[in-house]
Scaffold this motif. Structure first.
Motif, PDB file in Angstrom:
ATOM      1  N   LEU A  13     -10.067 -11.968   0.371  1.00 30.44           N
ATOM      2  CA  LEU A  13      -9.436 -10.605   0.009  1.00 30.44           C
ATOM      3  C   LEU A  13      -8.037 -11.111  -1.065  1.00 30.44           C
ATOM      4  O   LEU A  13      -7.952 -10.167  -1.384  1.00 30.44           O
ATOM      5  N   PRO A  45     -14.796   0.680   0.681  1.00 33.22           N
ATOM      6  CA  PRO A  45     -13.614   1.365   0.552  1.00 33.22           C
ATOM      7  C   PRO A  45     -14.030   2.501  -0.793  1.00 33.22           C
ATOM      8  O   PRO A  45     -13.426   3.976  -0.032  1.00 33.22           O
ATOM      9  N   THR A  62     -15.561  -2.191   3.992  1.00 27.66           N
ATOM     10  CA  THR A  62     -16.174  -3.509   3.238  1.00 27.66           C
ATOM     11  C   THR A  62     -16.572  -2.574   1.570  1.00 27.66           C
ATOM     12  O   THR A  62     -16.374  -3.381   0.655  1.00 27.66           O
ATOM     13  N   TYR A  74      -9.015   1.625   5.367  1.00 30.12           N
ATOM     14  CA  TYR A  74      -8.823   0.166   4.800  1.00 30.12           C
ATOM     15  C   TYR A  74      -9.405  -1.072   5.573  1.00 30.12           C
ATOM     16  O   TYR A  74      -9.660  -1.894   5.070  1.00 30.12           O
ATOM     17  N   ASP A  75     -10.332  -0.175   6.455  1.00 29.23           N
ATOM     18  CA  ASP A  75     -10.620  -1.415   7.607  1.00 29.23           C
ATOM     19  C   ASP A  75     -12.090  -1.313   6.105  1.00 29.23           C
ATOM     20  O   ASP A  75     -13.240  -2.109   7.304  1.00 29.23           O
ATOM     21  N   LEU A 123      -7.056   3.807  -4.849  1.00 28.16           N
ATOM     22  CA  LEU A 123      -7.975   2.166  -4.507  1.00 28.16           C
ATOM     23  C   LEU A 123      -7.234   1.249  -4.623  1.00 28.16           C
ATOM     24  O   LEU A 123      -6.827  -0.043  -3.806  1.00 28.16           O
ATOM     25  N   ARG A 156      -6.758  -0.408  -1.197  1.00 27.85           N
ATOM     26  CA  ARG A 156      -7.594  -1.743  -1.568  1.00 27.85           C
ATOM     27  C   ARG A 156      -7.977  -2.642  -2.643  1.00 27.85           C
ATOM     28  O   ARG A 156      -8.820  -2.519  -3.067  1.00 27.85           O
ATOM     29  N   LYS A 164      -7.070  -8.720   7.565  1.00 24.43           N
ATOM     30  CA  LYS A 164      -6.368  -8.339   6.521  1.00 24.43           C
ATOM     31  C   LYS A 164      -5.155  -8.304   6.675  1.00 24.43           C
ATOM     32  O   LYS A 164      -4.298  -7.946   5.487  1.00 24.43           O
ATOM     33  N   ASP A 216      -8.355  -5.458  -3.566  1.00 25.51           N
ATOM     34  CA  ASP A 216      -9.658  -5.753  -3.192  1.00 25.51           C
ATOM     35  C   ASP A 216     -10.960  -5.895  -3.925  1.00 25.51           C
ATOM     36  O   ASP A 216     -11.802  -6.465  -4.478  1.00 25.51           O
ATOM     37  N   ARG A 217     -10.586  -4.643  -4.069  1.00 22.39           N
ATOM     38  CA  ARG A 217     -12.133  -3.860  -4.356  1.00 22.39           C
ATOM     39  C   ARG A 217     -12.245  -2.891  -5.579  1.00 22.39           C
ATOM     40  O   ARG A 217     -12.894  -1.968  -5.759  1.00 22.39           O
ATOM     41  N   GLN A 239      -7.997  -9.988  -4.451  1.00 19.19           N
ATOM     42  CA  GLN A 239      -6.820  -9.385  -4.674  1.00 19.19           C
ATOM     43  C   GLN A 239      -5.892 -10.299  -6.522  1.00 19.19           C
ATOM     44  O   GLN A 239      -5.333  -9.382  -6.642  1.00 19.19           O
ATOM     45  N   PHE A 276       0.922  -1.168  -0.394  1.00 18.59           N
ATOM     46  CA  PHE A 276      -0.039   0.362   0.065  1.00 18.59           C
ATOM     47  C   PHE A 276       0.707   1.108   0.230  1.00 18.59           C
ATOM     48  O   PHE A 276       1.122   2.413  -1.097  1.00 18.59           O
TER      49      PHE A 276
END
Length: 750
Positions: free
Chosen positions: A441, A86, A84, A81-82, A112, A116, A674, A118-119, A445, A49
């Motif tokens: 995750l 972001p 669901t 970051y936390d 992003l 994150r 995570k 993964d999103r 990713q 990150f």
């Protein structure tokens, strides 16, 4: 389908100057800067990150403000970051960091990717819908009739297969509607003449021919290309159609692809869809098969359990190496034969279920016949043991201990069982497949990075970075930087004089072998970079290999030419260069200061030679035959020893994936949310006699060099990836960690 829609969107956005090319390249590569980022302002921030955020700042000055103001806005970043979702926070005027106030929707995607990854795919879906319209993100229905109307008697129709999809039944139904018979042939060695004869006959009568699995007969495909090229539409019956099925293959003739109608139908994903598919297939959907077993209750319970197992092993493939080291093509035939054997054994012995026999046949033969990797075979049998066991015959048996709501339904009719399955949730937690929550995750990713890799293949190489530098200038600067940081090759003769080959000390031989390998790698890297510099100045003709190195450096990738002479690595160019220099420093310290007390096992090129050296030292010291030895493993509480152990070697630098090390109870425990990779304590590798191996509650954890886990056997007989199994302290049963996909890695991907 999303990949195609996004590619289309980006071509439009770039053409109309709504997106800068350097921004798009960052989204695909994660940046190409080789500079080291400043220290992280907080421990919770993942290294990748922070590194990618730093690289984003290097692409354009407007992004530098993010990292500069990060410490002041750290609460907002922690919330992102936390979260669901972001992207919702990044787009919310009241919640997003102030440093992003001027950013557009595409620039938010870049941030992003850093924070994150993964999103990213769901965010891309929304971006495409907002830019181009909803119809670009809604996949069209599987429409054979529509594709057929676009085809002609000289243009074949190609089904591009994906794992688990089988278009043959849909095609047969369509053929029946059209009143056509399909002559099908599964291609393979020696099937060429038969295929040619089928087509020759069908040309004149207007028949339909289906040639399946073209990817398995790549050598014959140029012949098919030639046949199709010579077809005259006036001499071929207008009703003739050629249908082909193939997995994506680089051997497939481009001309056929260009002149054909392409159809793809991805198999339904998810546990529920998989179970429904199993219950609708023959023979399970046959009433006689389903209802007439001599032990009906046991049969229905075990059959449901078997179908559940089939769904679980299929779905585990989506989780990449965490699920299976090699993504096996388990098929409905494996399930079909296992179901028939289950019925046969219950009919022969209705009062007592032969669990040993059905476990062996399903696990070792039907499904296990496909499984070639030792760790995967262990996993398969561990999973099956949960579904083919005495407990399945008891009412309310939970198929997953973590989620007791997933139990075997009471024996009922075929239709009632289907109703029960359809009432299952569409999305199930990863625990059902044996994973920790973090596995989602890892999977997401992986999907993001795979899509970015695919998109990168479609990008032209003419576009450079945002600072106005030309492509040649950027690559020239990177080549200069790497050449200045890479030390000179070692003088092996002088090192050999200092560390001669000795009977009592095998590590001297290991050192010379390692230096030889690194010298060779160093030579490949430096010579290719010097050639690149000459080619940029016009002093050297750019060869195909050199051009590949050139483009890899521009994309921030480690060139294939280097990797061919290198230890396995999945790191991008910056990470690979830093890692290589650290390895060279480790060996320079070894040369300067003598054999180290603790060995950086991750920095060793050929790890198996190092462990063999440790065994040889022990065998020669105690005059024991080396083939009677094995390794024991200890984790001393003193993690910074001041002197070498009497036997064996101290090693460090290994990471755990799938769980973490509990530094208080000194054993394996579940991962933190995570956190995908965690360091392992120093490991003392101790050679010992096989007969004297300690017994203690442990998990035999495989150690791999890189996270892909699968490797190939090299000429030495060792895997290019698997190093060795290491027993780690664990009070939790071994089967739990096997299902979690727990492994150790010597090198991470970033």
């Amino acid at each position: 389908k999303l990949l195609f829609s996004f590619l289309l969107t980006m071509r439009v956005q770039i053409e109309f100057k709504k997106v800068v090319v350097s921004d798009y390249r960052f989204l695909l590569t994660g940046g190409t800067s080789l500079d080291e980022p400043p220290a992280k302002p907080a421990e919770w921030i993942p290294d990748r990150f922070w590194l990618e955020l730093f690289k984003l700042g290097k692409t354009d000055e407007k992004y530098q403000v993010i990292q500069n103001s990060f410490p002041e806005e750290i609460k907002a970043w922690k919330k992102i970051y936390d979260s669901t979702d972001p992207m919702r926070i990044l787009q919310d005027e009241n919640q997003k960091p102030a440093s992003m106030n001027e950013f557009g929707s595409f620039q938010e995607l870049l941030v992003l990717r850093c924070a994150r990854p993964d999103r990213v795919l769901p965010a891309i879906l929304h971006y495409v819908a907002a830019s181009m319209g909803e119809k670009f993100v809604k996949p069209p229905p599987f429409d054979i009739a529509g594709s057929y109307s676009d085809s002609s008697n000289v243009a074949p129709l190609i089904f591009i297969l994906s794992p688990g999809s089988d278009p043959s039944s849909a095609l047969n139904m369509f053929a029946n509607e059209k009143g056509k018979d399909i002559n099908s042939l599964s291609l393979g060695q020696g099937q060429g003449p038969k295929a040619e004869k089928l087509m020759e006959d069908a040309f004149h009568v207007g028949g339909w021919v289906l040639l399946q699995n073209c990817h398995l007969f790549a050598s014959w495909m140029p012949k098919l290309d030639k046949i199709l090229e010579q077809l005259d539409p006036r001499q071929v019956n207008s009703d003739f159609r050629l249908w082909l099925t193939s997995y994506p293959s680089d051997k497939f003739p481009v001309a056929i692809l260009q002149n054909s109608v392409k159809i793809t139908n991805e198999a339904p994903q998810g546990l529920r869809a998989n179970l429904i598919g199993s219950y609708l297939m023959d023979p399970i959907n046959n009433e006689d098969f389903f209802e007439r077993c001599l032990a009906p209750e046991a049969f229905k319970r075990l059959l449901y359990s078997l179908c559940f197992f089939h769904a679980v092993i299929q779905e585990r493939r989506l989780f990449g190496p965490l699920g299976w080291n090699i993504p096996y093509e388990f098929t409905q035939n494996d399930l079909r034969i296992s179901a028939r054997q289950l019925r046969m054994f219950l009919d022969e012995s209705p009062d007592e279920v032969q669990f040993k026999a059905i476990n062996y046949l399903a696990g070792e033969c039907n499904y296990g016949g496909r499984v070639t990797e030792k760790q995967d075979r262990r996993l398969l049998m561990v999973l099956l043991a949960d579904y083919y066991c005495e407990g399945t015959l008891e009412e309310g048996y939970a198929l997953c201990a973590e989620h007791p709501e997933f139990e075997i339904p009471p024996p009922a009719s075929h239709e009632d069982t289907l109703v029960n399955i359809r009432n299952m949730p569409l999305v199930v937690p990863p625990g059902i497949y044996g994973f920790h929550e973090n596995a989602n995750l890892t999977r997401e990713q992986g999907e993001t990075y795979a899509m970015m890799e695919s998109l990168l293949l479609t990008v032209g190489q003419a576009s450079a970075g945002g600072g106005g530098s030309s492509m040649e200038e950027l690559i020239g600067q990177v080549a200069d930087d790497i050449l200045h940081r890479t030390p000179q090759a070692w003088n092996l003769a002088s090192v050999q004089a200092k560390y001669p080959t000795m009977y009592e000390e095998s590590m001297n031989t290991v050192l010379i072998q390692e230096l030889t390998r690194f010298n060779n790698l160093n030579k490949v890297i430096t010579s290719s970079l010097k050639d690149i510099q000459k080619a940029i100045k016009g002093l050297l003709l750019m060869s195909e290999d050199l051009e590949q190195v050139f483009h890899s450096i521009f994309n921030g990738k480690t060139p294939a030419m280097w990797l061919a002479a290198s230890y396995p690595s999945l790191k991008p160019l910056g990470g690979y260069t830093n890692d290589l220099i650290e390895r060279l420093k480790f060996f320079q310290n070894w040369i300067d200061r003598g054999i180290p007390i603790m060995f950086w096992i991750s920095g060793i090129y050929f790890t198996q030679a190092f462990t063999t050296g440790a065994s040889q030292n022990f065998a020669r010291k105690y005059t024991i035959p080396i083939d009677t030895l094995t390794f024991d493993f200890e984790m001393p509480k003193d993690q910074e020893p001041m002197e070498k152990p009497a036997n064996g070697v101290y090693t460090y630098g290994v990471f755990l994936e799938g769980c973490k090390w509990n530094w208080e109870t000194w054993e394996l425990t579940e991962s933190d949310p995570k956190v995908l990779y965690t360091p392992v304590p120093m490991i003392w590798i101790v050679p010992c006699k096989k007969t004297e191996l300690r017994k203690f509650p442990s998990y035999e954890c495989p150690l791999y060099k890189v996270s892909t886990r699968k490797g190939v056997l090299s000429t030495t007989g060792h895997s290019t990836n698997f190093v060795m199994p290491i027993r780690l302290n664990s009070s939790t049963p071994e089967s739990h960690w096997v299902k979690r996909g727990v492994a150790m890695l010597t090198s991470l991907d970033s």
